[in-house]
Design an enzyme around this catalytic site. Structure first.
Site, mmCIF file in Angstrom:
data_model
loop_
_atom_site.group_PDB
_atom_site.id
_atom_site.type_symbol
_atom_site.label_atom_id
_atom_site.label_comp_id
_atom_site.label_asym_id
_atom_site.label_seq_id
_atom_site.Cartn_x
_atom_site.Cartn_y
_atom_site.Cartn_z
ATOM 1 N N SER A 9 -8.973 -0.768 -1.532
ATOM 2 C CA SER A 9 -9.515 0.582 -1.372
ATOM 3 C C SER A 9 -10.716 0.807 -2.282
ATOM 4 C CB SER A 9 -8.428 1.622 -1.665
ATOM 5 O OG SER A 9 -7.428 1.593 -0.664
ATOM 6 N N ASP B 127 -5.049 -0.623 -6.208
ATOM 7 C CA ASP B 127 -5.452 -1.055 -4.871
ATOM 8 C C ASP B 127 -6.915 -1.507 -4.852
ATOM 9 O OD1 ASP B 127 -5.858 -1.486 -2.205
ATOM 10 O OD2 ASP B 127 -5.209 0.497 -1.545
ATOM 11 N N ARG C 4 0.844 -1.202 0.000
ATOM 12 C CA ARG C 4 0.000 0.000 0.000
ATOM 13 C C ARG C 4 0.881 1.255 0.000
ATOM 14 N NH1 ARG C 4 -5.473 -1.018 3.304
ATOM 15 N NH2 ARG C 4 -6.336 -0.112 1.420
ATOM 16 N N TYR D 168 -3.081 -0.657 7.844
ATOM 17 C CA TYR D 168 -3.940 -1.613 8.537
ATOM 18 C C TYR D 168 -3.888 -1.384 10.047
ATOM 19 C CZ TYR D 168 -3.848 -4.241 4.145
ATOM 20 O OH TYR D 168 -3.961 -4.616 2.835
ATOM 21 N N GLN E 262 -1.637 3.028 -5.595
ATOM 22 C CA GLN E 262 -3.019 3.437 -5.356
ATOM 23 C C GLN E 262 -3.951 3.098 -6.514
ATOM 24 O OE1 GLN E 262 -2.886 7.575 -4.246
ATOM 25 N NE2 GLN E 262 -2.348 7.127 -2.129
#
Length: 374
Positions: A131, A128, A120, A226, A125
């Site tokens: 997300s 991902d 991450r 996390y 991004q």
């Protein structure tokens, strides 16, 4: 090179790649096979795939001939047994807990990239999947809660009397939690939020919610966004604060998960017994045990006049947009492993390729997964 798109199991309405994304691969000289009706639930018919240059092929042929197989969920064991050596699997395989499946992939001499293990970082991004799908889950969780809650969300002042706004408690301010905050606020609710990471307080408050402070949280800065395991003293303080907020709440959205571990129980039975009649809990951590003592995955439980919905797959309820976002994540990742001429090119010097790869040449190559399996 052939890339195959597999139809997902019953109950899963998403598809790994939408037609416009399949077209992007075709333009890179990749042959794209699509299982019949793979995208129908996401409103992408076989005819649309054909119009974009893809080919409709039976599942057995895709499994036997594709160089890359794309999916949302892990392939079942009987499908993996049909794969040729060196087939590349890409999907969300949850390798920290699906150990038997990982061993089978090793025995087939396949290569596995699990997108839920993607590092991450800022560069990652656009790839991902956690997300992109969590954003949808947070949004849908609030709408589902609003449909089940027997009262209004916003405050109303009428000639017949005033209706107070719903009180929403959100446990976990990750992507899903933040979207849940924004959606609940748009519906007029009063929102409180708990998270073990003090760094998210400013973002929570910027969305118009109140952040519940608990002192002494373990440092989560190295956990890649996390949550991390906390010590017992912190857990006791945390439980007291959450219990106080929970018994006052009308709606609770829970999102707290720790990779490779059972979800922490944040709402024990004693707290459920004290909650308001008609309250609703949407538990997004149901697949790993749930954040309440009474959560059952893929079921709605009624306990002491509290409705507890265990659903970790809310993105499947918005299959068109969820598939579009998931497919874009996958397409962006494929750019790292497919060369200009459409040939497979695995560059393990790339930190994203290396970090996402779980199995290669018949062996587990991811250190976190190695440790979990040991």
């Amino acid at each position: 090179m052939i890339a195959g798109i597999i139809k997902e199991p019953t109950g899963e309405h998403r598809v790994a790649l939408m037609p416009e994304q399949a077209e992007a691969l075709v333009k890179k000289n990749v042959i794209v096979y699509v299982e019949p009706a793979a995208g129908v639930s996401a409103f992408a018919s076989d005819d649309i795939y054909l119009s974009k240059g893809a080919q409709i092929k039976p599942r057995s042929e895709i499994l036997a001939s594709a160089d890359i197989i794309l999916s949302v969920n892990p392939l079942p064991a009987n499908d993996i047994s049909l794969l040729q050596q060196n087939t590349v699997l890409i999907g969300a395989y949850q390798p920290l807990i699906n150990h038997s499946l990982i061993k089978q992939v090793c025995s087939q001499q396949c290569t596995l990239f699990s997108m839920d293990m993607l590092p991450r970082t800022t560069r990652a991004q656009s790839m991902d999947i956690l997300s992109s799908q969590a954003n949808i889950a947070g949004y849908k969780a609030v709408l589902l809660a609003a449909s089940l809650y027997p009262r209004y969300f916003p405050m109303f002042m009428t000639a017949a009397g005033s209706i107070p706004p719903a009180k929403v408690l959100i446990l976990g301010a990750g992507v899903a939690g933040l979207q849940a905050i924004a959606t609940a606020r748009r519906l007029g609710a009063v929102v409180e939020v708990f998270d073990t990471r003090p760094a998210v307080k400013e973002e929570v408050m910027s969305l118009g919610a109140k952040f519940i402070d608990v002192e002494g949280a373990a440092d989560a800065s190295a956990a890649g966004g996390y949550a991390v395991e906390q010590d017992e003293a912190y857990k006791q303080r945390q439980q007291q604060k959450i219990s106080e907020a929970a018994v006052k709440a009308d709606i609770i959205i829970t999102t707290a998960q720790i990779p490779g571990r059972a979800a922490p129980v944040l709402i024990p039975e004693a707290v459920l017994m004290r909650m308001k009649p008609g309250s609703v809990i949407i538990d997004l951590a149901a697949a790993t045990g749930g954040n309440t003592a009474k959560t059952v995955n893929d079921q709605t439980v009624h306990f002491n006049n509290v409705t507890i919905v265990g659903n970790s797959n809310l993105p499947a309820g918005m299959p068109a947009d969820a598939s579009k976002l998931y497919g874009k994540n996958i397409l962006n990742f494929l750019q790292l492993i497919i060369g200009k001429e459409g040939a497979l090119s695995l560059n393990f010097d790339d930190d994203l390729v290396k970090g996402t790869c779980i199995v290669h040449n018949g062996a587990v190559v991811n250190e976190r997964v190695k440790s979990a399996m040991a």
